[in-house]
Design a protein around this motif. Structure first.
Motif, short mmCIF file in Angstrom:
data_model
loop_
_atom_site.label_atom_id
_atom_site.label_comp_id
_atom_site.label_asym_id
_atom_site.label_seq_id
_atom_site.Cartn_x
_atom_site.Cartn_y
_atom_site.Cartn_z
N ALA A 240 0.80 -1.23 0.00
CA ALA A 240 0.00 0.00 0.00
C ALA A 240 0.83 1.28 0.00
O ALA A 240 0.32 2.35 -0.32
CB ALA A 240 -0.95 0.00 1.20
N ASP A 241 2.12 1.18 0.34
CA ASP A 241 2.97 2.37 0.37
C ASP A 241 3.51 2.74 -1.01
O ASP A 241 4.11 3.81 -1.16
CB ASP A 241 4.15 2.15 1.33
CG ASP A 241 3.70 2.04 2.78
OD1 ASP A 241 2.62 2.58 3.10
OD2 ASP A 241 4.41 1.42 3.58
N MET A 242 3.33 1.88 -2.00
CA MET A 242 3.86 2.14 -3.33
C MET A 242 2.96 3.08 -4.12
O MET A 242 1.75 3.16 -3.89
CB MET A 242 4.03 0.83 -4.11
CG MET A 242 5.09 -0.08 -3.56
SD MET A 242 5.30 -1.54 -4.61
CE MET A 242 6.57 -2.41 -3.70
N GLN A 243 3.55 3.77 -5.09
CA GLN A 243 2.80 4.66 -5.96
C GLN A 243 1.88 3.86 -6.88
O GLN A 243 2.07 2.66 -7.07
CB GLN A 243 3.74 5.53 -6.78
CG GLN A 243 4.56 6.51 -5.94
CD GLN A 243 5.33 7.48 -6.80
OE1 GLN A 243 4.76 8.35 -7.46
NE2 GLN A 243 6.65 7.34 -6.80
N VAL A 244 0.91 4.56 -7.47
CA VAL A 244 -0.14 3.91 -8.26
C VAL A 244 -0.11 4.39 -9.71
O VAL A 244 0.06 5.59 -9.98
CB VAL A 244 -1.52 4.21 -7.65
CG1 VAL A 244 -2.65 3.72 -8.57
CG2 VAL A 244 -1.65 3.56 -6.28
N VAL A 245 -0.30 3.44 -10.64
CA VAL A 245 -0.52 3.74 -12.05
C VAL A 245 -1.81 3.04 -12.47
O VAL A 245 -2.01 1.87 -12.15
CB VAL A 245 0.66 3.23 -12.93
CG1 VAL A 245 0.28 3.28 -14.42
CG2 VAL A 245 1.91 4.06 -12.68
N LYS A 246 -2.69 3.78 -13.17
CA LYS A 246 -3.95 3.21 -13.65
C LYS A 246 -3.91 3.06 -15.17
O LYS A 246 -3.40 3.95 -15.88
CB LYS A 246 -5.13 4.08 -13.23
CG LYS A 246 -5.37 4.07 -11.73
CD LYS A 246 -6.64 4.81 -11.35
CE LYS A 246 -6.91 4.69 -9.85
NZ LYS A 246 -8.16 5.38 -9.46
N LEU A 247 -4.44 1.93 -15.66
CA LEU A 247 -4.44 1.63 -17.09
C LEU A 247 -5.86 1.46 -17.60
O LEU A 247 -6.73 0.96 -16.87
CB LEU A 247 -3.65 0.34 -17.37
CG LEU A 247 -2.16 0.33 -16.98
CD1 LEU A 247 -1.59 -1.06 -17.28
CD2 LEU A 247 -1.39 1.41 -17.73
N ASP A 248 -6.07 1.84 -18.85
CA ASP A 248 -7.36 1.58 -19.47
C ASP A 248 -7.47 0.09 -19.79
O ASP A 248 -6.49 -0.66 -19.67
CB ASP A 248 -7.58 2.44 -20.72
CG ASP A 248 -6.50 2.21 -21.78
OD1 ASP A 248 -6.07 1.05 -21.99
OD2 ASP A 248 -6.08 3.20 -22.43
N ASP A 249 -8.65 -0.38 -20.17
CA ASP A 249 -8.89 -1.81 -20.37
C ASP A 249 -8.00 -2.40 -21.46
O ASP A 249 -7.51 -3.53 -21.32
CB ASP A 249 -10.36 -2.06 -20.71
CG ASP A 249 -11.25 -1.94 -19.47
OD1 ASP A 249 -10.70 -2.00 -18.35
OD2 ASP A 249 -12.46 -1.78 -19.63
N ASP A 250 -7.77 -1.66 -22.54
CA ASP A 250 -6.92 -2.17 -23.63
C ASP A 250 -5.49 -2.39 -23.15
O ASP A 250 -4.89 -3.44 -23.39
CB ASP A 250 -6.93 -1.22 -24.83
CG ASP A 250 -8.23 -1.29 -25.62
OD1 ASP A 250 -8.97 -2.27 -25.46
OD2 ASP A 250 -8.49 -0.35 -26.39
N SER A 251 -4.94 -1.39 -22.46
CA SER A 251 -3.56 -1.51 -21.94
C SER A 251 -3.47 -2.62 -20.91
O SER A 251 -2.50 -3.39 -20.88
CB SER A 251 -3.11 -0.19 -21.33
OG SER A 251 -3.03 0.83 -22.31
N ALA A 252 -4.50 -2.73 -20.06
CA ALA A 252 -4.52 -3.78 -19.04
C ALA A 252 -4.52 -5.16 -19.69
O ALA A 252 -3.86 -6.09 -19.21
CB ALA A 252 -5.73 -3.62 -18.14
N PHE A 253 -5.26 -5.32 -20.77
CA PHE A 253 -5.32 -6.60 -21.48
C PHE A 253 -3.92 -7.04 -21.93
O PHE A 253 -3.52 -8.18 -21.69
CB PHE A 253 -6.25 -6.50 -22.69
CG PHE A 253 -6.24 -7.72 -23.56
CD1 PHE A 253 -6.99 -8.84 -23.25
CD2 PHE A 253 -5.43 -7.76 -24.70
CE1 PHE A 253 -6.96 -9.98 -24.06
CE2 PHE A 253 -5.40 -8.90 -25.51
CZ PHE A 253 -6.16 -10.00 -25.18
N TYR A 254 -3.20 -6.14 -22.56
CA TYR A 254 -1.87 -6.51 -23.06
C TYR A 254 -0.87 -6.70 -21.92
O TYR A 254 0.01 -7.56 -22.00
CB TYR A 254 -1.37 -5.44 -24.05
CG TYR A 254 -2.12 -5.48 -25.36
CD1 TYR A 254 -1.94 -6.54 -26.25
CD2 TYR A 254 -3.03 -4.47 -25.69
CE1 TYR A 254 -2.65 -6.58 -27.46
CE2 TYR A 254 -3.74 -4.51 -26.89
CZ TYR A 254 -3.55 -5.58 -27.76
OH TYR A 254 -4.25 -5.64 -28.93
#
Length: 303
Positions: A240-254
């Motif tokens: 939980a102490d790490m930074q966060v990156v969010k991806l859209d569904d297409d990027s998450a798929f790959y």
């Protein structure tokens, strides 16, 4: 006919308040049995003499357990002045005794000397390996193995209580990984000139987790299966102490296929948590030389 118990693919982190008298592995096996978990691991051993916070990772959360193993921890320790033991704690046979004639000022000065970066020699009664064999196995056979000192960090020592008549100190220690509190107790006794051993130990925190949020084995036993699942923290709680990156569904798929993906205007050093924009935790990643988001440790949540 004996039926084999079906294992569940349960994922999450349980904050356990380990009781006195059992090993961390025994506590782990009890928890694993309650959850019928297919996979489980703890995050840093507590001796049978010690109690307190023992985060237990189940299922996919075990992929991140080493981050808790390497994390800072804090303890409340009972230090008995005036006697040393074979094991450095109350379970060992007494080696020597001495009169306790120390002042509060002396104790405060000594505790200050053990604050910061210090060298500490690991105890013989430890699980550290020498030629593939745990040091405590040599110790039980009466064999002493030379151990090099290791650099650790004591972030702080707070004196909670000093009972001069009983020769007992109660201290709260915040420290880095690899710190042996029983060795610290022995070293404090040596510096005071009267010897000491660890009389009791309770872990108060591991990383951002706190003992007051933990559950006992008795509480776990009294819960329904649904209630036990409800108290589990999600697998990403361990990081939980790490930074966060969010991806859209297409990027998450790959990404989930093991491929590195582009994320414009992103520059983060080291590991970070990756989520779908919907909030689903995907695992950990880091940026490669080209700046792409590369998967490092992904979770696989089975229905």
């Amino acid at each position: 006919m004996q039926f084999k118990r079906i294992k569940r693919h349960v994922n999450g982190v349980l904050l356990l308040d380990k009781p006195l008298g059992i090993s961390s592995n025994q506590a782990l096996q009890i928890v694993k049995r309650h959850y019928q978990a297919a996979k489980a691991g703890h995050t840093g051993s507590l001796d049978p003499l010690a109690t307190g916070l023992l985060p237990i990772c189940l299922g996919e959360a075990t992929k991140f357990s080493h981050f808790l193993l390497d994390a800072d921890k804090s303890y409340r320790a009972l230090v008995r002045l005036g006697s040393t033991t074979t094991t450095g704690d109350a379970e060992g046979a007494v080696l020597s005794t001495a009169e306790v004639d120390v002042s509060l000022l002396q104790i405060e000065q000594v505790l200050l000397k053990f604050t910061g970066e210090i060298e500490q020699v690991p105890p013989m009664y430890s699980a550290l390996k020498h030629q593939g064999k745990a040091l405590y196995e040599y110790a039980r056979d009466g064999v002493e193995i030379e151990r090099p000192a290791r650099r650790i960090t004591i972030h702080g020592i707070r004196l909670e209580k000093f009972d001069i008549d009983a020769g007992v100190l109660e201290i709260v220690v915040s420290c880095s990984k690899g710190t042996y509190i029983r060795t610290l107790a022995e070293d404090i006794g040596c510096a005071l000139g009267c010897g000491a051993h660890l009389g009791g130990l309770r872990r108060l925190s591991t990383a951002h987790f706190q003992l007051q949020d933990a559950f006992t084995l008795e509480q776990l036993e009294a819960m329904s299966a649904e209630a036990r699942d409800d108290i589990l923290l999600s697998p990403d709680a361990a990081v939980a102490d790490m930074q966060v990156v969010k991806l859209d569904d297409d990027s998450a798929f790959y990404l989930l296929q093991g491929q590195a993906v582009w994320k414009p205007n992103t520059r983060i050093d080291g590991l970070f948590r990756i989520y779908r924009e919907s909030g689903e935790f995907l695992g950990l990643g880091e940026q490669d030389a080209s700046g792409k988001i590369a998967p490092k440790r992904l979770v696989v949540i089975k229905a």
